[in-house]
Design an enzyme around this catalytic site. Sequence first.
Site, PDB file in Angstrom:
ATOM      1  N   ALA A   1       0.741   7.033   1.928  1.00 30.39           N
ATOM      2  CA  ALA A   1      -0.439   6.391   1.355  1.00 30.39           C
ATOM      3  C   ALA A   1      -0.237   4.902   1.097  1.00 30.39           C
ATOM      4  CB  ALA A   1      -0.823   7.098   0.063  1.00 30.39           C
TER       5      ALA A   1
ATOM      6  N   ASP B   1       4.910  11.128  -9.475  1.00 28.65           N
ATOM      7  CA  ASP B   1       4.334  10.305  -8.398  1.00 28.65           C
ATOM      8  C   ASP B   1       2.820  10.253  -8.585  1.00 28.65           C
ATOM      9  OD1 ASP B   1       4.243   8.682  -6.159  1.00 28.65           O
ATOM     10  OD2 ASP B   1       4.302  10.325  -4.714  1.00 28.65           O
TER      11      ASP B   1
ATOM     12  N   ALA C   1      -1.715  11.545  -1.080  1.00 23.59           N
ATOM     13  CA  ALA C   1      -1.611  10.222  -1.698  1.00 23.59           C
ATOM     14  C   ALA C   1      -1.142  10.360  -3.136  1.00 23.59           C
ATOM     15  CB  ALA C   1      -2.956   9.509  -1.632  1.00 23.59           C
TER      16      ALA C   1
END
Length: 433
Positions: free
Chosen positions: A187, A320, A355
Amino acid sequence: MVARKVLTGARVVLPTGVVEGGRVAVDGRTITGTEAPARPDARPGTPAHPDARPHPDHQDRARGEPPSTPRHRRPAADHTTYTEHPERTAYDAYPLPPDHWIVPGFVDIHVHGGGGASFSAGTAEEALTVAGTHRRHGTTTMLASTVTGDLDDLAHQASALSELVEQGDLAGLHFEGPFIARNRCGAHEPSLLRDPDPADVRKLVDAARGTARMMTLAPELPGGLESVRLLADQGVIAAVGHTDGSYEATRRAVEAGASVATHLFNAMPGLGHRAPGPVAALLEDERVTIELINDGVHLHPSVLGLALRGAAGRVAFITDAMGAAGMGDGRYPLGPMEVQVRDGVARLVQGGSIAGSTLTLDTAFRRAVTVDGLPVEQAVAAVSATPARLLGLDGRVGSLEPGKDADLVVLDGEFALVGVMRKGDWVVSPELG
Protein backbone atom coordinates in the site's frame (compact mmCIF):
# COMPACT_ATOMS: atom_id res chain seq x y z
CA MET A 1 -6.19 14.23 45.98
CA VAL A 2 -5.17 10.58 46.42
CA ALA A 3 -2.33 9.80 44.00
CA ARG A 4 -1.80 6.24 45.23
CA LYS A 5 -3.79 3.30 43.96
CA VAL A 6 -3.92 -0.39 44.73
CA LEU A 7 -5.50 -3.03 42.51
CA THR A 8 -6.34 -6.30 44.22
CA GLY A 9 -8.01 -9.65 43.69
CA ALA A 10 -7.28 -10.34 40.02
CA ARG A 11 -4.75 -12.63 38.39
CA VAL A 12 -1.54 -10.63 37.91
CA VAL A 13 0.90 -11.55 35.13
CA LEU A 14 4.42 -10.95 36.42
CA PRO A 15 7.74 -11.75 34.69
CA THR A 16 7.87 -14.95 36.78
CA GLY A 17 4.36 -16.10 35.93
CA VAL A 18 0.74 -15.69 37.02
CA VAL A 19 -0.18 -14.82 40.61
CA GLU A 20 -3.76 -15.56 41.70
CA GLY A 21 -5.49 -12.86 43.72
CA GLY A 22 -2.51 -10.57 43.32
CA ARG A 23 -1.96 -6.95 44.19
CA VAL A 24 -0.43 -4.06 42.24
CA ALA A 25 0.37 -0.84 44.10
CA VAL A 26 0.90 2.46 42.28
CA ASP A 27 2.27 5.72 43.64
CA GLY A 28 1.98 8.61 41.22
CA ARG A 29 3.38 7.45 37.86
CA THR A 30 5.23 4.42 39.20
CA ILE A 31 4.52 0.85 40.28
CA THR A 32 5.63 0.50 43.89
CA GLY A 33 4.70 -3.13 44.59
CA THR A 34 3.45 -6.35 43.06
CA GLU A 35 2.46 -8.93 45.64
CA ALA A 36 0.52 -12.12 46.15
CA PRO A 37 -2.15 -12.33 48.86
CA ALA A 38 -0.86 -12.61 52.40
CA ARG A 39 -0.20 -16.11 53.80
CA PRO A 40 -2.69 -17.29 56.43
CA ASP A 41 0.17 -17.69 58.92
CA ALA A 42 1.71 -14.30 58.19
CA ARG A 43 1.66 -11.49 60.73
CA PRO A 44 -0.74 -8.63 59.84
CA GLY A 45 0.79 -6.34 57.26
CA THR A 46 3.35 -8.92 56.11
CA PRO A 47 3.22 -9.43 52.32
CA ALA A 48 3.71 -12.88 50.87
CA HIS A 49 5.69 -13.61 47.72
CA PRO A 50 5.13 -17.25 46.81
CA ASP A 51 6.71 -18.51 43.63
CA ALA A 52 4.56 -17.53 40.68
CA ARG A 53 3.42 -20.44 38.59
CA PRO A 54 1.73 -21.06 35.24
CA HIS A 55 -2.03 -20.85 35.52
CA PRO A 56 -3.84 -24.22 35.36
CA ASP A 57 -5.77 -23.10 32.29
CA HIS A 58 -2.48 -22.76 30.45
CA GLN A 59 -1.36 -26.22 31.51
CA ASP A 60 -4.66 -27.56 30.16
CA ARG A 61 -4.01 -25.87 26.82
CA ALA A 62 -0.49 -27.29 26.66
CA ARG A 63 -1.99 -30.79 27.05
CA GLY A 64 -4.53 -30.06 24.34
CA GLU A 65 -7.40 -30.05 26.85
CA PRO A 66 -10.07 -27.36 27.20
CA PRO A 67 -9.44 -24.78 29.92
CA SER A 68 -10.63 -25.56 33.43
CA THR A 69 -14.14 -24.45 34.29
CA PRO A 70 -13.96 -20.77 35.22
CA ARG A 71 -14.73 -19.90 38.78
CA HIS A 72 -17.76 -17.74 39.46
CA ARG A 73 -16.92 -14.07 39.68
CA ARG A 74 -17.39 -12.41 43.00
CA PRO A 75 -18.99 -8.97 42.88
CA ALA A 76 -16.39 -6.22 42.91
CA ALA A 77 -16.61 -3.87 45.86
CA ASP A 78 -17.13 -0.16 45.38
CA HIS A 79 -14.05 1.99 44.81
CA THR A 80 -12.92 2.93 48.30
CA THR A 81 -10.05 4.71 50.00
CA TYR A 82 -8.30 2.90 52.81
CA THR A 83 -5.25 3.21 55.03
CA GLU A 84 -2.56 0.57 54.73
CA HIS A 85 0.16 1.71 57.13
CA PRO A 86 0.23 3.11 60.66
CA GLU A 87 1.28 6.43 59.10
CA ARG A 88 -2.23 6.46 57.53
CA THR A 89 -1.03 6.66 53.94
CA ALA A 90 -4.21 6.83 51.85
CA TYR A 91 -4.78 4.69 48.76
CA ASP A 92 -7.57 4.45 46.22
CA ALA A 93 -8.60 0.79 46.27
CA TYR A 94 -9.69 -1.09 43.14
CA PRO A 95 -10.82 -4.59 44.16
CA LEU A 96 -11.32 -6.73 41.04
CA PRO A 97 -13.09 -10.05 40.42
CA PRO A 98 -10.83 -13.12 40.70
CA ASP A 99 -11.31 -14.06 37.03
CA HIS A 100 -9.96 -10.68 35.85
CA TRP A 101 -6.38 -10.16 34.70
CA ILE A 102 -3.85 -7.37 35.22
CA VAL A 103 -1.21 -7.33 32.49
CA PRO A 104 1.44 -4.80 31.43
CA GLY A 105 0.48 -1.98 29.09
CA PHE A 106 0.90 -2.91 25.45
CA VAL A 107 3.78 -1.70 23.27
CA ASP A 108 3.16 -1.24 19.52
CA ILE A 109 6.26 -0.69 17.39
CA HIS A 110 4.35 -0.41 14.09
CA VAL A 111 1.19 1.70 13.87
CA HIS A 112 0.22 4.29 11.25
CA GLY A 113 -3.15 5.58 12.39
CA GLY A 114 -6.41 5.17 14.23
CA GLY A 115 -9.55 7.05 15.23
CA GLY A 116 -9.86 8.42 11.69
CA ALA A 117 -6.44 10.07 11.91
CA SER A 118 -2.94 9.32 10.67
CA PHE A 119 0.61 10.02 11.78
CA SER A 120 1.41 10.81 8.13
CA ALA A 121 -0.71 13.96 8.39
CA GLY A 122 2.26 15.43 10.24
CA THR A 123 0.16 17.39 12.72
CA ALA A 124 0.02 17.16 16.50
CA GLU A 125 -3.79 17.08 16.45
CA GLU A 126 -3.99 13.95 14.27
CA ALA A 127 -1.06 12.27 16.01
CA LEU A 128 -2.69 12.73 19.42
CA THR A 129 -5.96 11.33 18.04
CA VAL A 130 -4.09 8.22 16.89
CA ALA A 131 -2.31 7.87 20.22
CA GLY A 132 -5.50 8.39 22.20
CA THR A 133 -7.40 5.83 20.17
CA HIS A 134 -4.82 3.11 20.71
CA ARG A 135 -4.37 3.98 24.39
CA ARG A 136 -8.04 3.29 24.93
CA HIS A 137 -7.32 -0.17 23.53
CA GLY A 138 -4.39 -0.80 25.88
CA THR A 139 -1.39 0.49 23.93
CA THR A 140 0.43 2.70 26.42
CA THR A 141 3.70 2.90 24.45
CA MET A 142 3.89 3.27 20.66
CA LEU A 143 6.05 4.31 17.76
CA ALA A 144 4.58 6.61 15.13
CA SER A 145 4.94 4.91 11.75
CA THR A 146 5.00 6.93 8.54
CA VAL A 147 4.35 5.66 5.00
CA THR A 148 6.15 6.33 1.75
CA GLY A 149 6.05 9.97 0.70
CA ASP A 150 8.16 12.69 -0.82
CA LEU A 151 11.42 12.95 1.11
CA ASP A 152 10.84 16.56 2.11
CA ASP A 153 7.32 15.74 3.28
CA LEU A 154 8.64 12.86 5.39
CA ALA A 155 11.27 15.14 6.91
CA HIS A 156 8.53 17.63 7.80
CA GLN A 157 6.43 14.87 9.39
CA ALA A 158 9.45 13.68 11.37
CA SER A 159 10.13 17.17 12.69
CA ALA A 160 6.52 17.65 13.80
CA LEU A 161 6.18 14.20 15.38
CA SER A 162 9.52 14.50 17.19
CA GLU A 163 7.99 17.18 19.42
CA LEU A 164 5.42 14.68 20.67
CA VAL A 165 8.20 12.20 21.39
CA GLU A 166 10.01 14.83 23.40
CA GLN A 167 6.78 15.52 25.32
CA GLY A 168 6.37 11.82 26.13
CA ASP A 169 3.26 11.21 24.02
CA LEU A 170 5.10 8.86 21.64
CA ALA A 171 8.09 6.56 22.11
CA GLY A 172 9.75 7.40 18.78
CA LEU A 173 9.40 7.34 15.01
CA HIS A 174 9.36 4.47 12.55
CA PHE A 175 9.92 5.20 8.86
CA GLU A 176 8.31 2.57 6.64
CA GLY A 177 9.35 3.54 3.13
CA PRO A 178 10.31 5.02 0.76
CA PHE A 179 13.35 2.73 0.57
CA ILE A 180 11.45 -0.44 -0.31
CA ALA A 181 11.10 -2.84 -3.26
CA ARG A 182 8.70 -1.86 -6.02
CA ASN A 183 7.53 -5.46 -6.47
CA ARG A 184 6.63 -5.68 -2.76
CA CYS A 185 5.41 -2.15 -2.10
CA GLY A 186 1.90 -3.14 -1.00
CA ALA A 187 0.00 0.00 0.00
CA HIS A 188 2.91 2.37 -0.70
CA GLU A 189 2.80 4.75 -3.68
CA PRO A 190 5.14 3.21 -6.31
CA SER A 191 6.06 6.54 -7.91
CA LEU A 192 7.56 7.77 -4.62
CA LEU A 193 9.83 4.78 -3.97
CA ARG A 194 13.58 5.23 -4.12
CA ASP A 195 16.77 3.33 -3.45
CA PRO A 196 18.17 3.70 0.07
CA ASP A 197 20.90 6.24 -0.62
CA PRO A 198 22.65 6.67 2.74
CA ALA A 199 22.47 10.45 2.34
CA ASP A 200 18.68 10.29 2.05
CA VAL A 201 18.47 7.89 4.97
CA ARG A 202 20.58 10.26 7.05
CA LYS A 203 18.33 13.18 6.06
CA LEU A 204 15.28 11.50 7.60
CA VAL A 205 17.15 10.41 10.71
CA ASP A 206 18.45 13.95 11.24
CA ALA A 207 14.97 15.44 10.68
CA ALA A 208 13.70 13.34 13.58
CA ARG A 209 16.14 15.08 15.96
CA GLY A 210 17.15 11.96 17.87
CA THR A 211 13.66 10.42 17.98
CA ALA A 212 14.00 7.98 15.04
CA ARG A 213 13.83 4.47 16.50
CA MET A 214 13.33 2.26 13.43
CA MET A 215 13.40 2.30 9.63
CA THR A 216 12.05 -0.39 7.32
CA LEU A 217 13.92 -0.89 4.07
CA ALA A 218 14.70 -3.46 1.39
CA PRO A 219 18.39 -4.24 1.91
CA GLU A 220 18.90 -5.81 -1.52
CA LEU A 221 18.45 -2.40 -3.20
CA PRO A 222 21.50 -0.28 -4.15
CA GLY A 223 22.82 1.35 -0.99
CA GLY A 224 20.83 -1.02 1.21
CA LEU A 225 23.63 -2.63 3.20
CA GLU A 226 25.46 0.67 3.63
CA SER A 227 22.22 2.21 4.91
CA VAL A 228 21.72 -0.68 7.35
CA ARG A 229 25.20 -0.03 8.75
CA LEU A 230 24.50 3.70 8.95
CA LEU A 231 21.29 3.11 10.90
CA ALA A 232 23.01 0.71 13.28
CA ASP A 233 25.77 3.25 13.87
CA GLN A 234 23.13 5.92 14.61
CA GLY A 235 21.33 3.69 17.11
CA VAL A 236 18.30 3.31 14.83
CA ILE A 237 16.81 -0.16 14.32
CA ALA A 238 17.14 -1.37 10.74
CA ALA A 239 14.13 -3.51 9.81
CA VAL A 240 13.92 -5.78 6.76
CA GLY A 241 10.58 -5.41 5.03
CA HIS A 242 8.76 -4.83 1.75
CA THR A 243 11.69 -6.72 0.31
CA ASP A 244 12.21 -8.90 -2.75
CA GLY A 245 15.57 -10.09 -1.45
CA SER A 246 16.91 -13.61 -1.35
CA TYR A 247 17.88 -15.69 1.68
CA GLU A 248 21.51 -14.75 1.10
CA ALA A 249 20.80 -11.01 0.73
CA THR A 250 18.77 -11.03 3.93
CA ARG A 251 21.52 -12.86 5.80
CA ARG A 252 23.96 -10.17 4.70
CA ALA A 253 21.58 -7.49 6.01
CA VAL A 254 21.38 -9.16 9.41
CA GLU A 255 25.15 -9.41 9.57
CA ALA A 256 25.30 -5.69 8.72
CA GLY A 257 23.04 -4.89 11.70
CA ALA A 258 19.38 -5.41 10.70
CA SER A 259 17.46 -6.72 13.70
CA VAL A 260 13.72 -6.65 12.90
CA ALA A 261 11.50 -8.45 10.40
CA THR A 262 8.74 -6.04 9.37
CA HIS A 263 5.39 -7.93 9.39
CA LEU A 264 7.01 -11.27 8.55
CA PHE A 265 5.51 -13.13 5.56
CA ASN A 266 3.68 -10.04 4.32
CA ALA A 267 5.24 -8.01 1.48
CA MET A 268 8.12 -10.43 0.89
CA PRO A 269 8.75 -13.68 -1.03
CA GLY A 270 7.16 -16.74 0.50
CA LEU A 271 9.04 -19.57 2.19
CA GLY A 272 10.23 -22.04 -0.44
CA HIS A 273 11.91 -25.39 0.04
CA ARG A 274 14.68 -24.53 -2.47
CA ALA A 275 14.53 -20.75 -2.23
CA PRO A 276 13.88 -20.07 1.47
CA GLY A 277 14.00 -16.30 0.96
CA PRO A 278 13.93 -13.70 3.70
CA VAL A 279 11.43 -15.59 5.87
CA ALA A 280 13.85 -18.37 6.75
CA ALA A 281 16.80 -16.00 7.15
CA LEU A 282 14.89 -13.85 9.62
CA LEU A 283 13.20 -16.67 11.52
CA GLU A 284 16.38 -18.60 12.14
CA ASP A 285 18.53 -15.75 13.50
CA GLU A 286 18.31 -15.19 17.25
CA ARG A 287 19.26 -11.53 16.79
CA VAL A 288 16.06 -10.72 14.89
CA THR A 289 12.74 -9.67 16.43
CA ILE A 290 9.77 -10.87 14.37
CA GLU A 291 6.77 -8.62 13.80
CA LEU A 292 3.45 -10.44 13.27
CA ILE A 293 -0.02 -9.03 12.50
CA ASN A 294 -2.42 -11.28 14.41
CA ASP A 295 -5.75 -10.17 12.98
CA GLY A 296 -6.85 -13.37 11.25
CA VAL A 297 -6.46 -11.67 7.86
CA HIS A 298 -2.74 -11.18 7.30
CA LEU A 299 -1.67 -14.66 8.46
CA HIS A 300 -3.19 -18.12 8.46
CA PRO A 301 -3.22 -19.55 12.02
CA SER A 302 -0.81 -22.33 11.03
CA VAL A 303 1.66 -19.76 9.69
CA LEU A 304 1.34 -17.74 12.89
CA GLY A 305 2.08 -20.90 14.89
CA LEU A 306 5.09 -21.68 12.70
CA ALA A 307 6.55 -18.26 13.44
CA LEU A 308 5.82 -18.45 17.15
CA ARG A 309 7.62 -21.78 17.39
CA GLY A 310 10.47 -20.77 15.10
CA ALA A 311 11.13 -17.49 16.90
CA ALA A 312 10.16 -18.33 20.47
CA GLY A 313 10.70 -15.31 22.72
CA ARG A 314 11.36 -13.01 19.74
CA VAL A 315 7.85 -12.27 18.46
CA ALA A 316 6.28 -8.83 18.73
CA PHE A 317 2.63 -8.51 17.80
CA ILE A 318 1.97 -5.28 15.91
CA THR A 319 -1.16 -3.66 14.54
CA ASP A 320 0.18 -1.98 11.37
CA ALA A 321 -3.06 -0.07 11.88
CA MET A 322 -4.25 2.70 9.59
CA GLY A 323 -6.82 5.43 10.25
CA ALA A 324 -9.81 3.08 10.39
CA ALA A 325 -8.62 1.40 13.60
CA GLY A 326 -11.22 2.07 16.27
CA MET A 327 -13.64 3.27 13.58
CA GLY A 328 -16.08 1.67 11.12
CA ASP A 329 -16.06 0.74 7.47
CA GLY A 330 -15.55 3.49 4.90
CA ARG A 331 -12.84 5.29 2.92
CA TYR A 332 -9.68 6.52 4.60
CA PRO A 333 -6.37 8.04 3.44
CA LEU A 334 -3.09 6.20 3.95
CA GLY A 335 -0.40 8.69 3.06
CA PRO A 336 -1.14 9.61 -0.58
CA MET A 337 -3.21 6.43 -1.12
CA GLU A 338 -6.95 5.87 -0.72
CA VAL A 339 -8.15 2.86 1.29
CA GLN A 340 -11.56 1.19 1.38
CA VAL A 341 -12.47 -0.68 4.57
CA ARG A 342 -15.13 -3.39 4.30
CA ASP A 343 -15.96 -5.76 7.15
CA GLY A 344 -12.93 -4.43 9.00
CA VAL A 345 -10.46 -5.32 6.21
CA ALA A 346 -8.51 -2.43 4.65
CA ARG A 347 -7.63 -2.58 0.95
CA LEU A 348 -6.40 -0.03 -1.57
CA VAL A 349 -9.16 1.44 -3.72
CA GLN A 350 -6.83 1.05 -6.71
CA GLY A 351 -5.53 -2.50 -7.04
CA GLY A 352 -7.11 -4.05 -3.95
CA SER A 353 -3.87 -4.72 -2.04
CA ILE A 354 -4.24 -5.17 1.72
CA ALA A 355 -3.48 -1.75 3.20
CA GLY A 356 -2.43 -2.18 6.79
CA SER A 357 -5.07 -3.24 9.29
CA THR A 358 -7.86 -1.97 11.50
CA LEU A 359 -6.43 -3.94 14.40
CA THR A 360 -5.87 -2.81 17.98
CA LEU A 361 -3.56 -4.71 20.31
CA ASP A 362 -6.30 -5.69 22.77
CA THR A 363 -7.95 -7.58 19.92
CA ALA A 364 -4.63 -9.16 18.91
CA PHE A 365 -4.04 -10.23 22.51
CA ARG A 366 -7.53 -11.67 22.94
CA ARG A 367 -7.27 -13.57 19.65
CA ALA A 368 -3.86 -14.96 20.65
CA VAL A 369 -5.29 -16.50 23.81
CA THR A 370 -8.82 -17.47 22.80
CA VAL A 371 -8.28 -18.47 19.16
CA ASP A 372 -4.60 -19.30 18.77
CA GLY A 373 -4.34 -21.01 22.18
CA LEU A 374 -1.30 -19.10 23.45
CA PRO A 375 -0.68 -19.12 27.19
CA VAL A 376 -1.38 -15.69 28.64
CA GLU A 377 2.27 -15.25 29.57
CA GLN A 378 3.35 -15.79 25.95
CA ALA A 379 0.74 -13.35 24.68
CA VAL A 380 1.94 -10.77 27.23
CA ALA A 381 5.50 -11.18 26.00
CA ALA A 382 4.40 -10.59 22.40
CA VAL A 383 2.48 -7.37 23.12
CA SER A 384 4.61 -5.96 25.95
CA ALA A 385 7.93 -7.42 27.06
CA THR A 386 9.48 -8.27 23.68
CA PRO A 387 8.76 -4.95 21.92
CA ALA A 388 9.80 -3.01 25.04
CA ARG A 389 13.10 -4.88 25.10
CA LEU A 390 13.66 -4.22 21.39
CA LEU A 391 13.25 -0.48 21.93
CA GLY A 392 15.54 -0.50 24.94
CA LEU A 393 12.64 0.63 27.14
CA ASP A 394 12.35 -2.52 29.25
CA GLY A 395 13.78 -0.68 32.24
CA ARG A 396 10.58 1.42 32.28
CA VAL A 397 7.79 -0.51 30.54
CA GLY A 398 6.85 -3.98 29.30
CA SER A 399 6.35 -5.74 32.64
CA LEU A 400 4.74 -5.18 36.04
CA GLU A 401 7.66 -4.55 38.40
CA PRO A 402 8.36 -2.03 41.16
CA GLY A 403 10.06 1.08 39.85
CA LYS A 404 8.61 0.84 36.35
CA ASP A 405 5.97 3.11 34.84
CA ALA A 406 2.46 2.37 36.05
CA ASP A 407 1.26 1.21 32.62
CA LEU A 408 -1.20 -1.64 32.85
CA VAL A 409 -4.29 -3.20 31.29
CA VAL A 410 -7.20 -4.85 33.10
CA LEU A 411 -9.00 -7.66 31.25
CA ASP A 412 -12.11 -9.55 32.23
CA GLY A 413 -12.46 -13.32 32.34
CA GLU A 414 -13.06 -13.47 28.58
CA PHE A 415 -9.99 -11.26 27.93
CA ALA A 416 -12.02 -8.22 26.95
CA LEU A 417 -10.44 -4.93 27.96
CA VAL A 418 -12.09 -3.20 30.91
CA GLY A 419 -9.34 -0.88 32.17
CA VAL A 420 -6.21 0.94 30.99
CA MET A 421 -3.75 2.86 33.14
CA ARG A 422 -0.89 4.93 31.70
CA LYS A 423 1.73 6.45 33.99
CA GLY A 424 -0.58 6.07 36.95
CA ASP A 425 -3.64 7.73 35.39
CA TRP A 426 -6.70 5.84 34.22
CA VAL A 427 -7.30 6.13 30.50
CA VAL A 428 -10.16 3.65 30.83
CA SER A 429 -11.27 3.15 34.44
CA PRO A 430 -12.64 -0.29 35.32
CA GLU A 431 -16.23 -0.28 36.43
CA LEU A 432 -16.46 -1.53 40.01
CA GLY A 433 -19.47 -2.67 41.90
